[in-house]
Design a protein around this motif. Structure first.
Motif, PDB file in Angstrom:
ATOM      1  N   THR A  78     -34.298 -99.285  40.493  1.00 22.06           N
ATOM      2  CA  THR A  78     -33.454 -98.138  40.801  1.00 22.06           C
ATOM      3  C   THR A  78     -32.106 -98.623  41.320  1.00 22.06           C
ATOM      4  O   THR A  78     -31.945 -99.791  41.678  1.00 22.06           O
ATOM      5  CB  THR A  78     -34.080 -97.262  41.897  1.00 22.06           C
ATOM      6  OG1 THR A  78     -34.164 -98.015  43.111  1.00 22.06           O
ATOM      7  CG2 THR A  78     -35.456 -96.750  41.500  1.00 22.06           C
ATOM      8  N   GLN A  92     -29.547 -87.781  41.747  1.00 22.12           N
ATOM      9  CA  GLN A  92     -29.253 -87.486  40.344  1.00 22.12           C
ATOM     10  C   GLN A  92     -28.784 -88.749  39.611  1.00 22.12           C
ATOM     11  O   GLN A  92     -29.186 -88.999  38.480  1.00 22.12           O
ATOM     12  CB  GLN A  92     -28.192 -86.381  40.234  1.00 22.12           C
ATOM     13  CG  GLN A  92     -27.907 -85.953  38.816  1.00 22.12           C
ATOM     14  CD  GLN A  92     -29.129 -85.391  38.097  1.00 22.12           C
ATOM     15  OE1 GLN A  92     -29.999 -84.768  38.691  1.00 22.12           O
ATOM     16  NE2 GLN A  92     -29.213 -85.645  36.808  1.00 22.12           N
ATOM     17  N   ARG A  95     -31.829 -90.919  38.767  1.00 21.01           N
ATOM     18  CA  ARG A  95     -32.578 -90.379  37.629  1.00 21.01           C
ATOM     19  C   ARG A  95     -31.845 -90.662  36.320  1.00 21.01           C
ATOM     20  O   ARG A  95     -32.445 -91.080  35.331  1.00 21.01           O
ATOM     21  CB  ARG A  95     -32.808 -88.882  37.812  1.00 21.01           C
ATOM     22  CG  ARG A  95     -33.786 -88.593  38.952  1.00 21.01           C
ATOM     23  CD  ARG A  95     -34.005 -87.107  39.167  1.00 21.01           C
ATOM     24  NE  ARG A  95     -34.743 -86.568  38.050  1.00 21.01           N
ATOM     25  CZ  ARG A  95     -34.338 -85.517  37.323  1.00 21.01           C
ATOM     26  NH1 ARG A  95     -33.212 -84.901  37.603  1.00 21.01           N
ATOM     27  NH2 ARG A  95     -35.063 -85.077  36.339  1.00 21.01           N
ATOM     28  N   LEU A 133     -38.095 -88.642  41.679  1.00 17.43           N
ATOM     29  CA  LEU A 133     -38.697 -89.525  40.688  1.00 17.43           C
ATOM     30  C   LEU A 133     -40.091 -89.046  40.281  1.00 17.43           C
ATOM     31  O   LEU A 133     -40.455 -89.081  39.116  1.00 17.43           O
ATOM     32  CB  LEU A 133     -38.783 -90.950  41.229  1.00 17.43           C
ATOM     33  CG  LEU A 133     -37.461 -91.672  41.425  1.00 17.43           C
ATOM     34  CD1 LEU A 133     -37.697 -92.992  42.141  1.00 17.43           C
ATOM     35  CD2 LEU A 133     -36.773 -91.911  40.101  1.00 17.43           C
ATOM     36  N   SER A 136     -40.014 -84.945  38.327  1.00 20.47           N
ATOM     37  CA  SER A 136     -38.975 -84.544  37.390  1.00 20.47           C
ATOM     38  C   SER A 136     -39.568 -83.848  36.175  1.00 20.47           C
ATOM     39  O   SER A 136     -40.537 -84.322  35.586  1.00 20.47           O
ATOM     40  CB  SER A 136     -38.186 -85.770  36.925  1.00 20.47           C
ATOM     41  OG  SER A 136     -37.314 -85.411  35.895  1.00 20.47           O
TER      42      SER A 136
END
Length: 161
Positions: A78, A92, A95, A133, A136
């Motif tokens: 990430t 955001q 993702r 995470l 979603s």
């Protein structure tokens, strides 16, 4: 039967995308060397590839040069947050970077996802980071399974620290 030692090795790819480590003074690894490294790793059955969206164009280079026939297990990471509190904008961005990794790598599956900086989960808003995470609507199939496994640990258990 003797197990191939290389099956236990992983290939870090940060210097495929940025000036880093031993090659920092010489610059990032060039395209021809990347192609040769990945071919040799594939021939020797190295299983794991470590990358991250923060590694410049490393994921793009991997997508371009990973041999079509391979058994690589790709692990990405990430983004991390430099601020003291996790924002919805950061969540955001994480993702979007995660889904962009699939596209850049040219894969439908990623073996693993690591938190680049696990301390981000302890910051105010950190639970929002993890929840985004895990829940979603845009994650399906293998991607959802990968992220859902994190939710199976008891909330009191410190998985990341």
């Amino acid at each position: 039967m003797t197990q191939n030692f290389c099956e236990k090795l992983g290939l870090g790819t940060v210097n495929f995308g940025v000036d880093y480590g031993l090659t920092k003074s010489a610059g990032k690894v060039n395209s021809e060397e990347i192609k040769s490294i990945l071919q040799l790793a594939n021939e020797r059955r190295v299983q794991f590839i470590d990358t991250a969206s923060l590694y410049g164009n490393s994921e793009k280079m991997l997508g371009r040069f990973i041999p079509k026939k391979n058994s690589f297990k790709i692990v990405t990471k990430t983004l991390f947050w430099a601020g003291s509190e996790i924002s919805t904008g950061f969540v955001q961005d994480v993702r979007e970077a995660f889904f962009q990794s699939f596209s850049l790598l040219g894969v439908e599956k990623i073996y693993g996802l690591l938190m680049h900086r696990s301390a981000d989960l302890l910051k105010p808003g950190g639970e929002m980071f993890l929840e985004a995470l895990l829940h979603s609507e845009n994650i399906s199939g293998d991607q959802r399974d990968l992220l859902k496994c994190l939710d199976e640990f008891p909330k009191s258990y410190s998985l990341f620290f």
